[in-house]
Design a protein around this motif. Structure first.
Motif, PDB file in Angstrom:
ATOM      1  N   ASN A 283      -2.384   2.207 -23.553  1.00  0.00           N
ATOM      2  CA  ASN A 283      -3.528   1.556 -22.882  1.00  0.00           C
ATOM      3  C   ASN A 283      -3.088   0.476 -21.883  1.00  0.00           C
ATOM      4  O   ASN A 283      -3.869  -0.391 -21.509  1.00  0.00           O
ATOM      5  CB  ASN A 283      -4.480   0.947 -23.922  1.00  0.00           C
ATOM      6  CG  ASN A 283      -3.752   0.037 -24.892  1.00  0.00           C
ATOM      7  OD1 ASN A 283      -2.548   0.148 -25.070  1.00  0.00           O
ATOM      8  ND2 ASN A 283      -4.489  -0.860 -25.513  1.00  0.00           N
ATOM      9  N   VAL A 284      -1.831   0.540 -21.480  1.00  0.00           N
ATOM     10  CA  VAL A 284      -1.313  -0.436 -20.528  1.00  0.00           C
ATOM     11  C   VAL A 284      -0.745   0.320 -19.329  1.00  0.00           C
ATOM     12  O   VAL A 284       0.041   1.254 -19.497  1.00  0.00           O
ATOM     13  CB  VAL A 284      -0.205  -1.291 -21.198  1.00  0.00           C
ATOM     14  CG1 VAL A 284       0.415  -2.242 -20.199  1.00  0.00           C
ATOM     15  CG2 VAL A 284      -0.786  -2.072 -22.361  1.00  0.00           C
ATOM     16  N   VAL A 285      -1.176  -0.067 -18.137  1.00  0.00           N
ATOM     17  CA  VAL A 285      -0.646   0.549 -16.909  1.00  0.00           C
ATOM     18  C   VAL A 285       0.429  -0.389 -16.375  1.00  0.00           C
ATOM     19  O   VAL A 285       0.171  -1.581 -16.161  1.00  0.00           O
ATOM     20  CB  VAL A 285      -1.762   0.742 -15.859  1.00  0.00           C
ATOM     21  CG1 VAL A 285      -1.198   1.382 -14.596  1.00  0.00           C
ATOM     22  CG2 VAL A 285      -2.888   1.590 -16.433  1.00  0.00           C
ATOM     23  N   LEU A 286       1.630   0.135 -16.179  1.00  0.00           N
ATOM     24  CA  LEU A 286       2.768  -0.701 -15.800  1.00  0.00           C
ATOM     25  C   LEU A 286       3.321  -0.252 -14.456  1.00  0.00           C
ATOM     26  O   LEU A 286       3.724   0.901 -14.305  1.00  0.00           O
ATOM     27  CB  LEU A 286       3.866  -0.585 -16.863  1.00  0.00           C
ATOM     28  CG  LEU A 286       3.462  -0.947 -18.303  1.00  0.00           C
ATOM     29  CD1 LEU A 286       4.562  -0.558 -19.281  1.00  0.00           C
ATOM     30  CD2 LEU A 286       3.156  -2.432 -18.413  1.00  0.00           C
ATOM     31  N   LEU A 287       3.346  -1.167 -13.498  1.00  0.00           N
ATOM     32  CA  LEU A 287       3.935  -0.868 -12.185  1.00  0.00           C
ATOM     33  C   LEU A 287       5.108  -1.811 -11.934  1.00  0.00           C
ATOM     34  O   LEU A 287       5.125  -2.936 -12.438  1.00  0.00           O
ATOM     35  CB  LEU A 287       2.893  -1.043 -11.074  1.00  0.00           C
ATOM     36  CG  LEU A 287       1.727  -0.045 -11.072  1.00  0.00           C
ATOM     37  CD1 LEU A 287       0.790  -0.334  -9.910  1.00  0.00           C
ATOM     38  CD2 LEU A 287       2.223   1.389 -11.015  1.00  0.00           C
ATOM     39  N   PRO A 288       6.093  -1.368 -11.144  1.00  0.00           N
ATOM     40  CA  PRO A 288       7.290  -2.183 -10.902  1.00  0.00           C
ATOM     41  C   PRO A 288       7.150  -3.129  -9.706  1.00  0.00           C
ATOM     42  O   PRO A 288       7.792  -2.931  -8.669  1.00  0.00           O
ATOM     43  CB  PRO A 288       8.373  -1.126 -10.659  1.00  0.00           C
ATOM     44  CG  PRO A 288       7.643   0.039 -10.075  1.00  0.00           C
ATOM     45  CD  PRO A 288       6.240   0.002 -10.622  1.00  0.00           C
ATOM     46  N   HIS A 289       6.316  -4.128  -9.817  1.00  0.00           N
ATOM     47  CA  HIS A 289       6.132  -5.189  -8.808  1.00  0.00           C
ATOM     48  C   HIS A 289       5.952  -4.586  -7.399  1.00  0.00           C
ATOM     49  O   HIS A 289       6.755  -4.833  -6.493  1.00  0.00           O
ATOM     50  CB  HIS A 289       7.309  -6.177  -8.835  1.00  0.00           C
ATOM     51  CG  HIS A 289       6.957  -7.538  -8.275  1.00  0.00           C
ATOM     52  ND1 HIS A 289       7.497  -8.707  -8.738  1.00  0.00           N
ATOM     53  CD2 HIS A 289       6.120  -7.905  -7.275  1.00  0.00           C
ATOM     54  CE1 HIS A 289       7.012  -9.725  -8.053  1.00  0.00           C
ATOM     55  NE2 HIS A 289       6.173  -9.257  -7.147  1.00  0.00           N
ATOM     56  N   LEU A 290       4.857  -3.845  -7.249  1.00  0.00           N
ATOM     57  CA  LEU A 290       4.615  -3.116  -5.994  1.00  0.00           C
ATOM     58  C   LEU A 290       3.526  -3.739  -5.126  1.00  0.00           C
ATOM     59  O   LEU A 290       3.120  -3.138  -4.124  1.00  0.00           O
ATOM     60  CB  LEU A 290       4.196  -1.668  -6.312  1.00  0.00           C
ATOM     61  CG  LEU A 290       5.244  -0.776  -6.971  1.00  0.00           C
ATOM     62  CD1 LEU A 290       4.652   0.611  -7.264  1.00  0.00           C
ATOM     63  CD2 LEU A 290       6.459  -0.624  -6.072  1.00  0.00           C
ATOM     64  N   GLY A 291       3.023  -4.928  -5.499  1.00  0.00           N
ATOM     65  CA  GLY A 291       1.857  -5.516  -4.811  1.00  0.00           C
ATOM     66  C   GLY A 291       1.902  -5.411  -3.300  1.00  0.00           C
ATOM     67  O   GLY A 291       0.940  -4.997  -2.657  1.00  0.00           O
ATOM     68  N   SER A 292       3.008  -5.781  -2.704  1.00  0.00           N
ATOM     69  CA  SER A 292       3.083  -5.818  -1.239  1.00  0.00           C
ATOM     70  C   SER A 292       3.788  -4.589  -0.659  1.00  0.00           C
ATOM     71  O   SER A 292       4.098  -4.562   0.538  1.00  0.00           O
ATOM     72  CB  SER A 292       3.836  -7.082  -0.812  1.00  0.00           C
ATOM     73  OG  SER A 292       5.147  -7.084  -1.353  1.00  0.00           O
ATOM     74  N   ALA A 293       4.030  -3.574  -1.505  1.00  0.00           N
ATOM     75  CA  ALA A 293       4.921  -2.482  -1.093  1.00  0.00           C
ATOM     76  C   ALA A 293       4.242  -1.420  -0.221  1.00  0.00           C
ATOM     77  O   ALA A 293       4.036  -0.280  -0.655  1.00  0.00           O
ATOM     78  CB  ALA A 293       5.554  -1.850  -2.323  1.00  0.00           C
ATOM     79  N   THR A 294       3.898  -1.793   1.003  1.00  0.00           N
ATOM     80  CA  THR A 294       3.518  -0.785   1.999  1.00  0.00           C
ATOM     81  C   THR A 294       4.418  -1.038   3.212  1.00  0.00           C
ATOM     82  O   THR A 294       4.898  -2.164   3.418  1.00  0.00           O
ATOM     83  CB  THR A 294       2.046  -0.899   2.440  1.00  0.00           C
ATOM     84  OG1 THR A 294       1.848  -2.157   3.083  1.00  0.00           O
ATOM     85  CG2 THR A 294       1.089  -0.752   1.261  1.00  0.00           C
ATOM     86  N   GLU A 295       4.608   0.010   3.996  1.00  0.00           N
ATOM     87  CA  GLU A 295       5.492  -0.107   5.160  1.00  0.00           C
ATOM     88  C   GLU A 295       5.019  -1.236   6.078  1.00  0.00           C
ATOM     89  O   GLU A 295       5.797  -2.066   6.533  1.00  0.00           O
ATOM     90  CB  GLU A 295       5.448   1.225   5.900  1.00  0.00           C
ATOM     91  CG  GLU A 295       6.643   1.490   6.745  1.00  0.00           C
ATOM     92  CD  GLU A 295       6.541   2.882   7.368  1.00  0.00           C
ATOM     93  OE1 GLU A 295       6.175   3.838   6.652  1.00  0.00           O
ATOM     94  OE2 GLU A 295       6.810   2.964   8.574  1.00  0.00           O
ATOM     95  N   GLU A 296       3.692  -1.251   6.319  1.00  0.00           N
ATOM     96  CA  GLU A 296       3.134  -2.238   7.245  1.00  0.00           C
ATOM     97  C   GLU A 296       3.363  -3.659   6.727  1.00  0.00           C
ATOM     98  O   GLU A 296       3.766  -4.559   7.477  1.00  0.00           O
ATOM     99  CB  GLU A 296       1.618  -2.009   7.417  1.00  0.00           C
ATOM    100  CG  GLU A 296       1.237  -0.684   8.049  1.00  0.00           C
ATOM    101  CD  GLU A 296       1.085   0.448   7.036  1.00  0.00           C
ATOM    102  OE1 GLU A 296       1.655   0.371   5.923  1.00  0.00           O
ATOM    103  OE2 GLU A 296       0.407   1.435   7.372  1.00  0.00           O
TER     104      GLU A 296
END
Ligand code: DGY
Length: 323
Positions: A283-296
């Motif tokens: 019940n936990v969604v885990l992402l690897p610190h991607l908040g700002s991770a877009t090319e732009e």
């Protein structure tokens, strides 16, 4: 006149590396390996500018007992709790960050985590990829409705506001928030949001709680056992701010005891190490610190660092100085 010597501690978007290499005597980190404490300490001794990011820890000890050649730390990122600002200031080192350009993408990612946690998308994808999906049925992976629910935001800066806007105008949610300073109610209303006085007031009524305050000593473990106990039973926690804002052990207990229903996390107390008990939870969604991770956004962040460092060495005030 020789060009300032600068160190870029990690691989950066190519366009930014090109600009920096043209303007300065630039050392790039071609294989993108994180520097250890000794290497960072040495860098402060031999470079005029060091351009670190969140994975580079710069505690007071690194600045002590040596001649510091570095005059500016141009941080790649808006958060700077990995740098001991007082120690940098004491050594006369200017610190800059990259506000503004990552607001939308970080708010988008908070929304992604909220939706994923509520609608169990991670569980669904894992099941499907494992070849374990037996077909549609009315009781399969039933989640929590998002539209019309109440979201509580802790920290109503740029990202908190952008997140409020998405929740209220995109998903018809009621938005309440806590912020250390008072926000003009007219300004809050632009984002469909209402300020409440205490964090507990927000926790008590929110179906989703999303953290958007800075990390660092002032907010360390702001979400602790008592605060998890104050959350509405069955609510969700979303964290795209900083790992140290949450007492991870208390979060794990609250999840294991079923006090809260789930969480969506992008940041952790000891990145990149994630407790096994957290990784084991469905019940936990885990992402690897991607908040700002877009090319732009990553390119815009790098260009902002370049602007700050260029201004500094031209004898002008860097636009995003934090120390
Ligand atoms: C930021 O800008 O603070 C992001 O979290 C990346 O460090």
């Amino acid at each position: 006149m020789s060009k300032p010597r600068i160190l870029v501690t990690r691989r950066w978007p190519a366009a930014v590396e090109t600009v920096l290499s043209e303007r300065f005597d630039t050392t790039l980190n071609k294989d993108d390996t994180a520097l250890d404490a000794a290497q960072l300490r040495e860098a402060l001794h031999i470079y005029d500018a060091v351009l670190p990011t969140v994975s580079d820890k710069l505690p007071a000890a690194l600045f002590e007992g040596q001649t510091i050649r570095t005059k500016i730390l141009g941080n790649f990122g808006v958060g700077f709790n990995h740098i001991d600002i007082a120690a940098a200031r004491e050594k006369g080192v200017v610190v800059t960050n990259t506000p503004g350009v990552l607001t939308d993408c970080t708010a988008d990612l908070a929304m992604l985590l909220l939706l994923s946690a509520a609608r169990r998308s991670g569980e669904g994808e894992r099941e499907l990829r494992a070849g374990a999906w037996s077909g549609w049925r009315p009781t399969h992976l039933v989640g929590t409705k998002v539209t019309g629910k109440t979201v509580g935001i802790i920290g109503f800066g740029r990202i908190g506001r952008a997140f409020a806007q998405r929740c209220h105008f995109g998903f018809g949610m009621d938005v309440v928030f806590h912020n250390r300073s008072a926000i003009d109610p007219m300004e809050a209303a632009r984002y469909g949001a209402v300020q409440l006085q205490r964090i507990e007031d927000v926790l008590e009524i929110s179906d989703f709680v999303s953290l958007h305050c800075p990390g660092g000593a002032g907010n360390r473990h702001l979400m602790n056992a008592a605060r998890f106990a104050a959350m509405k039973p069955g609510a969700f926690l979303i964290n795209t701010a900083r790992g140290d804002v949450v007492d991870e052990a208390a979060l794990i207990s609250a999840l294991e005891q079923g006090k809260i229903r789930g969480a969506g996390l992008d940041v952790y107390e000891a990145e990149p190490n994630i407790p096994e008990r957290l990784r084991a939870m469905d019940n936990v969604v885990l992402l690897p610190h991607l908040g700002s991770a877009t090319e732009e956004t990553r390119t815009a962040m790098g260009m902002k660092v370049a602007d700050n460092v260029i201004a500094f060495f031209a004898g002008q005030a860097p636009p995003d100085r934090v120390a």
